[in-house]
Design a protein around this motif. Structure first.
Motif, PDB file in Angstrom:
ATOM      1  N   TRP A  75       0.907  -1.166   0.009  1.00 40.94           N
ATOM      2  CA  TRP A  75       0.057   0.003   0.008  1.00 40.94           C
ATOM      3  C   TRP A  75       0.823   1.218   0.049  1.00 40.94           C
ATOM      4  O   TRP A  75       2.010   1.280   0.711  1.00 40.94           O
ATOM      5  N   PHE A  76       0.336   2.436  -0.631  1.00 39.30           N
ATOM      6  CA  PHE A  76       1.239   3.484  -0.780  1.00 39.30           C
ATOM      7  C   PHE A  76      -0.068   4.787  -0.756  1.00 39.30           C
ATOM      8  O   PHE A  76      -0.998   4.576  -1.007  1.00 39.30           O
ATOM      9  N   VAL A  77       0.728   5.819  -0.373  1.00 41.60           N
ATOM     10  CA  VAL A  77       0.178   7.276  -0.504  1.00 41.60           C
ATOM     11  C   VAL A  77       1.347   7.951  -1.188  1.00 41.60           C
ATOM     12  O   VAL A  77       2.530   7.675  -0.882  1.00 41.60           O
ATOM     13  N   ARG A  78       0.892   9.082  -2.044  1.00 41.05           N
ATOM     14  CA  ARG A  78       2.068   9.916  -2.536  1.00 41.05           C
ATOM     15  C   ARG A  78       1.651  11.288  -2.132  1.00 41.05           C
ATOM     16  O   ARG A  78       0.786  11.895  -2.121  1.00 41.05           O
ATOM     17  N   VAL A  79       2.946  11.708  -1.583  1.00 38.96           N
ATOM     18  CA  VAL A  79       2.848  13.143  -0.712  1.00 38.96           C
ATOM     19  C   VAL A  79       3.888  13.924  -1.390  1.00 38.96           C
ATOM     20  O   VAL A  79       5.326  13.358  -1.234  1.00 38.96           O
ATOM     21  N   ASN A  80       3.529  14.946  -1.960  1.00 37.96           N
ATOM     22  CA  ASN A  80       4.730  15.847  -2.495  1.00 37.96           C
ATOM     23  C   ASN A  80       5.505  15.145  -3.540  1.00 37.96           C
ATOM     24  O   ASN A  80       6.790  15.245  -3.621  1.00 37.96           O
ATOM     25  N   ASN A  81       4.815  14.204  -4.521  1.00 39.82           N
ATOM     26  CA  ASN A  81       5.495  13.348  -5.484  1.00 39.82           C
ATOM     27  C   ASN A  81       6.492  12.229  -4.879  1.00 39.82           C
ATOM     28  O   ASN A  81       7.314  11.541  -5.783  1.00 39.82           O
ATOM     29  N   VAL A  82       6.154  12.031  -3.736  1.00 39.39           N
ATOM     30  CA  VAL A  82       7.256  10.970  -2.947  1.00 39.39           C
ATOM     31  C   VAL A  82       6.123   9.858  -2.388  1.00 39.39           C
ATOM     32  O   VAL A  82       5.200  10.127  -2.041  1.00 39.39           O
ATOM     33  N   LEU A  83       6.447   8.665  -2.772  1.00 39.46           N
ATOM     34  CA  LEU A  83       5.647   7.539  -2.321  1.00 39.46           C
ATOM     35  C   LEU A  83       6.058   7.187  -0.929  1.00 39.46           C
ATOM     36  O   LEU A  83       7.168   6.710  -0.686  1.00 39.46           O
ATOM     37  N   ARG A  84       5.036   6.837  -0.106  1.00 42.12           N
ATOM     38  CA  ARG A  84       5.068   6.118   1.166  1.00 42.12           C
ATOM     39  C   ARG A  84       4.531   5.073   1.224  1.00 42.12           C
ATOM     40  O   ARG A  84       3.225   5.110   1.118  1.00 42.12           O
ATOM     41  N   TRP A  85       5.371   3.768   1.508  1.00 44.79           N
ATOM     42  CA  TRP A  85       4.895   2.509   1.536  1.00 44.79           C
ATOM     43  C   TRP A  85       4.754   1.821   2.735  1.00 44.79           C
ATOM     44  O   TRP A  85       5.325   2.355   3.720  1.00 44.79           O
ATOM     45  N   ALA A  86       3.766   1.077   2.896  1.00 45.39           N
ATOM     46  CA  ALA A  86       3.361   0.157   4.120  1.00 45.39           C
ATOM     47  C   ALA A  86       2.932  -1.327   3.651  1.00 45.39           C
ATOM     48  O   ALA A  86       2.371  -1.369   2.425  1.00 45.39           O
ATOM     49  N   ASP A  87       2.963  -2.010   4.534  1.00 47.87           N
ATOM     50  CA  ASP A  87       2.183  -3.534   4.314  1.00 47.87           C
ATOM     51  C   ASP A  87       1.149  -3.473   4.525  1.00 47.87           C
ATOM     52  O   ASP A  87       0.373  -4.392   4.037  1.00 47.87           O
ATOM     53  N   SER A  88       0.290  -2.303   5.140  1.00 52.81           N
ATOM     54  CA  SER A  88      -1.263  -2.428   5.021  1.00 52.81           C
ATOM     55  C   SER A  88      -1.919  -1.190   4.973  1.00 52.81           C
ATOM     56  O   SER A  88      -1.248  -0.128   5.417  1.00 52.81           O
ATOM     57  N   PRO A  89      -2.908  -0.631   4.654  1.00 53.44           N
ATOM     58  CA  PRO A  89      -3.558   0.405   4.597  1.00 53.44           C
ATOM     59  C   PRO A  89      -3.713   1.171   5.899  1.00 53.44           C
ATOM     60  O   PRO A  89      -3.673   2.081   6.023  1.00 53.44           O
ATOM     61  N   GLU A  90      -3.866   0.291   6.944  1.00 57.06           N
ATOM     62  CA  GLU A  90      -4.034   0.893   8.284  1.00 57.06           C
ATOM     63  C   GLU A  90      -2.618   1.544   8.999  1.00 57.06           C
ATOM     64  O   GLU A  90      -2.702   2.645   9.650  1.00 57.06           O
ATOM     65  N   GLU A  91      -1.340   1.113   8.556  1.00 57.22           N
ATOM     66  CA  GLU A  91      -0.172   1.864   8.869  1.00 57.22           C
ATOM     67  C   GLU A  91      -0.154   3.001   8.125  1.00 57.22           C
ATOM     68  O   GLU A  91       0.300   4.053   8.714  1.00 57.22           O
ATOM     69  N   LEU A  92      -0.636   3.244   7.049  1.00 59.12           N
ATOM     70  CA  LEU A  92      -0.451   4.647   6.333  1.00 59.12           C
ATOM     71  C   LEU A  92      -1.999   5.481   6.856  1.00 59.12           C
ATOM     72  O   LEU A  92      -1.493   6.915   6.949  1.00 59.12           O
ATOM     73  N   ALA A  93      -2.694   4.894   7.393  1.00 60.96           N
ATOM     74  CA  ALA A  93      -3.998   5.705   7.744  1.00 60.96           C
ATOM     75  C   ALA A  93      -3.582   6.441   8.962  1.00 60.96           C
ATOM     76  O   ALA A  93      -3.932   7.456   9.392  1.00 60.96           O
ATOM     77  N   ALA A  94      -2.695   5.847   9.821  1.00 65.95           N
ATOM     78  CA  ALA A  94      -2.347   6.417  10.995  1.00 65.95           C
ATOM     79  C   ALA A  94      -1.449   7.670  10.812  1.00 65.95           C
ATOM     80  O   ALA A  94      -1.610   8.667  11.535  1.00 65.95           O
ATOM     81  N   GLU A  95      -0.701   7.630   9.737  1.00 65.47           N
ATOM     82  CA  GLU A  95       0.270   8.842   9.809  1.00 65.47           C
ATOM     83  C   GLU A  95      -0.237   9.859   8.630  1.00 65.47           C
ATOM     84  O   GLU A  95       0.032  10.974   8.843  1.00 65.47           O
ATOM     85  N   TYR A  96      -1.168   9.336   7.762  1.00 66.12           N
ATOM     86  CA  TYR A  96      -1.979  10.130   6.554  1.00 66.12           C
ATOM     87  C   TYR A  96      -3.123   9.901   6.650  1.00 66.12           C
ATOM     88  O   TYR A  96      -4.174   9.363   5.596  1.00 66.12           O
ATOM     89  N   PRO A  97      -4.111  10.453   7.663  1.00 69.01           N
ATOM     90  CA  PRO A  97      -5.398  10.055   7.911  1.00 69.01           C
ATOM     91  C   PRO A  97      -6.046  10.757   6.669  1.00 69.01           C
ATOM     92  O   PRO A  97      -7.515  10.146   6.558  1.00 69.01           O
TER      93      PRO A  97
END
Length: 260
Positions: A198-220
């Motif tokens: 799973w990823f989110v793209r922030v300022n053209n940089v990809l932030r990766w994680a093994d689950s969506p929950e990990e990303l949701a905590a940092e990028y709600p």
């Protein structure tokens, strides 16, 4: 998928080949990239995947992109291959607009080019439930991410993207799928084939994680999307090698980069 039977002709079953092609068509990832050697069944997999909801969900539509129109219409290219496949389920071709219309809802699979970077803006305001890129390394990074923003759906189908690619280590695509590739050998890591990240793209940089929950905590405020890579090789396409045993020899005669 079953093509309709007639008194003179029995029903035809349309399905992917076992192995990577089947894995590609069955993954639940938002974005799936199917990569490998020429002749491994990648483009045919795209054409099959476009049929996923085409006859069952009103309002569903798919667009298949190649970088130039000649890559779509050349002999043996996407359009001619679709002409062998899509009429089996009653689709009607429109050669002028390069699209196929499917009963019963008149949903369409359209073929389109993005020859220049600016052509993505032709899709400003578009909502495309399913977007396909044939040979992703031919497209620019900007084209991919812009069209990801057009990957929207109001028909009830979760929007998704599918792409094929050749293993070009110098492209932006190599960076996108680097987790699935052994960085020392350049070959796919077998145990990671088809694994979803799973990823989110922030300022053209990809932030990766093994689950969506990990990303949701940092990028709600940013909905994460999932991506996977599925490698394939020529031997995964027995439909081709059985019909044309000489194909492998022809492929091996090419320079290494061009055979991939």
């Amino acid at each position: 998928m079953m093509a309709a039977a007639t008194p003179a002709q029995p029903a035809i079953t349309i399905r992917p080949q076992a192995g990577p092609q089947e894995a590609f068509l069955s993954t639940p990832a938002d974005i799936a990239i199917y990569g490998g050697a020429a002749g491994s069944g990648k483009s045919y997999g795209l054409l099959l995947d476009a049929l996923r909801y085409i006859t069952t969900v009103p309002g569903f539509g798919a667009t298949i992109f190649r970088r130039t129109t000649p890559q779509i219409t050349s002999q043996g290219g996407l359009w001619s291959t679709a002409s062998e496949l899509y009429p089996l389920i009653g689709a009607i071709p429109n050669g002028t607009d390069l699209k196929w219309v499917f009963p019963p809802y008149r949903n369409t699979v359209k073929f389109a080019h993005l020859e220049y970077d600016r052509h993505v803006y032709d899709y400003q305001g578009a909502q495309i439930p399913a977007i396909f890129f044939d040979e992703l390394t031919h497209f620019t990074e900007n084209q991919f991410w812009y069209l990801l923003s057009r990957n929207r759906s109001v028909c009830g189908v979760r929007p998704y993207i599918r792409a094929t690619t050749n293993p070009d280590p110098e492209s932006w695509v190599a960076k996108l799928i680097e987790w699935w590739i052994d960085q020392e050998t350049g070959f796919p890591i077998p145990e990671r084939a088809g694994v979803i990240r799973w990823f989110v793209r922030v300022n053209n940089v990809l932030r990766w994680a093994d689950s969506p929950e990990e990303l949701a905590a940092e990028y709600p405020d940013i909905p994460p999307r999932s991506l996977t890579f599925i490698p394939a090789k020529l031997t995964d396409n027995p439909a081709l090698t059985s019909k044309d045993p000489q194909y492998r020899a022809n492929l091996m005669a090419l320079p290494y980069v061009e055979m991939m």
